[in-house]
Design an enzyme around this catalytic site. Sequence first.
Site, PDB file in Angstrom:
ATOM      1  N   LYS A 150      11.695   4.518  -1.047  1.00 57.51           N
ATOM      2  CA  LYS A 150      12.482   3.404  -1.593  1.00 57.51           C
ATOM      3  C   LYS A 150      13.242   3.803  -2.853  1.00 57.51           C
ATOM      4  CE  LYS A 150      10.497   0.199  -3.895  1.00 57.51           C
ATOM      5  NZ  LYS A 150       9.905  -0.976  -4.544  1.00 57.51           N
ATOM      6  N   ARG A 161       8.577 -10.627  -6.818  1.00 60.86           N
ATOM      7  CA  ARG A 161       7.325 -10.114  -6.285  1.00 60.86           C
ATOM      8  C   ARG A 161       6.462 -11.253  -5.736  1.00 60.86           C
ATOM      9  NH1 ARG A 161       4.879  -5.219  -7.248  1.00 60.86           N
ATOM     10  NH2 ARG A 161       6.133  -4.678  -9.040  1.00 60.86           N
ATOM     11  N   ARG A 167       0.845  15.691   0.217  1.00 60.11           N
ATOM     12  CA  ARG A 167       1.695  16.108  -0.899  1.00 60.11           C
ATOM     13  C   ARG A 167       0.967  17.082  -1.825  1.00 60.11           C
ATOM     14  NH1 ARG A 167       4.928  11.246  -2.785  1.00 60.11           N
ATOM     15  NH2 ARG A 167       2.977  10.442  -3.629  1.00 60.11           N
ATOM     16  N   ARG A 223      -2.232  15.528  -6.562  1.00 58.27           N
ATOM     17  CA  ARG A 223      -2.440  14.491  -7.581  1.00 58.27           C
ATOM     18  C   ARG A 223      -3.647  13.648  -7.210  1.00 58.27           C
ATOM     19  NH1 ARG A 223       3.072  11.409  -8.206  1.00 58.27           N
ATOM     20  NH2 ARG A 223       1.606   9.890  -7.403  1.00 58.27           N
ATOM     21  N   ARG A 273      -3.514   0.873  -2.089  1.00 58.62           N
ATOM     22  CA  ARG A 273      -2.121   0.565  -2.455  1.00 58.62           C
ATOM     23  C   ARG A 273      -1.400  -0.146  -1.325  1.00 58.62           C
ATOM     24  NH1 ARG A 273       1.048   5.613  -4.451  1.00 58.62           N
ATOM     25  NH2 ARG A 273       2.609   4.055  -4.959  1.00 58.62           N
TER      26      ARG A 273
END
Length: 257
Positions: free
Chosen positions: A47, A122, A164, A197, A208
Site C-alpha cells: 500500500k 479508520r 523477509r 526483523r 496484525r
Amino acid sequence: MGAGAGRHSLSGNATLSPNSASHILAQAGESFLPGPVLLLGAPGVGKGTQAQLLVSRYGIPQISTGDLLRANIARGTELGLKAKEIISSGRLVDDGLVNGMVLNRLQEPDTTRGYILDGYPRTLDQAKFLDRTLTELCLPPQLPVVAINIVVAYDELLRRITGRRICPACKSIYNIYTNVPKSDALCDIEGAALVQRSDDTEPVFVERMRTFDQQTAPVVHHYRKLGRFEEVNGDQPVDSVLAAIESTLLKLREAGK
Ligand SMILES: [Zn+2]
C-alpha cells in the site's frame, strides 16, 4: 513483488515500463480529477508503494493520520498540544482530535484536486464525519471519498512477511521465497549476514491481520453500501497494481462516484 520484497528502494523497482496500462492512462491523467481516495490494504500488500506512486502520478498529497499527528505536534498547533498531552498521559488520541486535524488539512490549497487518505477514516464515525464534512463544506474538488482495497491472498502475504530478510549493513531487502540472495543468508552486495526483523514472524503477522480485518470491516461496509468501494488484485507487478488502481478509480468516477 510487494513494497517490502524489492531489493531496491521505490525509485529502483517501481519504474513504469513505457507500454504499461498506466502509461496509456497518463494521457487521460492530465485533466482527470482523482478526488479523495481512501487506500486500504492489509500489512504487506504494498500500500505504501502504491500511495507514493499515486501521489507522484496525480500530483496530489498523501494524508496520513500519523504524519498529521506528528506535524501538528511539531508545529505546536492547538490540536497538536492537546494530542501531546493525551499521548504523554498514555491515552489514545480520540476521534474528535483526529477529525479536527484532518479538517484543517483538507482546507490547505494542495488538496483541491484530490488526495490519498492513508489510515483515515479508520472508524465508522470518522468515515461519517468525513462524508458529512465534504458535503457541508463543499471542499474542492467536490467529489466523495472512494475506497480502494489492495487485496493479496493470506498465504502470499504470510510468505512476503515471514520470508523477509534485511541486510543490516546496506539495508537491502531480500525474501527467502521470492527474492533469494545468491549466497545463502548473506547480502549480495557486501556479504553481511541477513537478519529477520523481530516482528516479521507468523504470530505477529496473524495478530496484525486480525487487527486490520476488525478495524477495516466497518469502514469497508460503509463505502460498499454507498457503491464507493472496490478491490484490486495486489498479487501482480507493482506497475500492474498501479494500473488496476487507476482504472478502478476512473471507473468509479465515471459512474459518478
Ligand atoms: Zn548489504
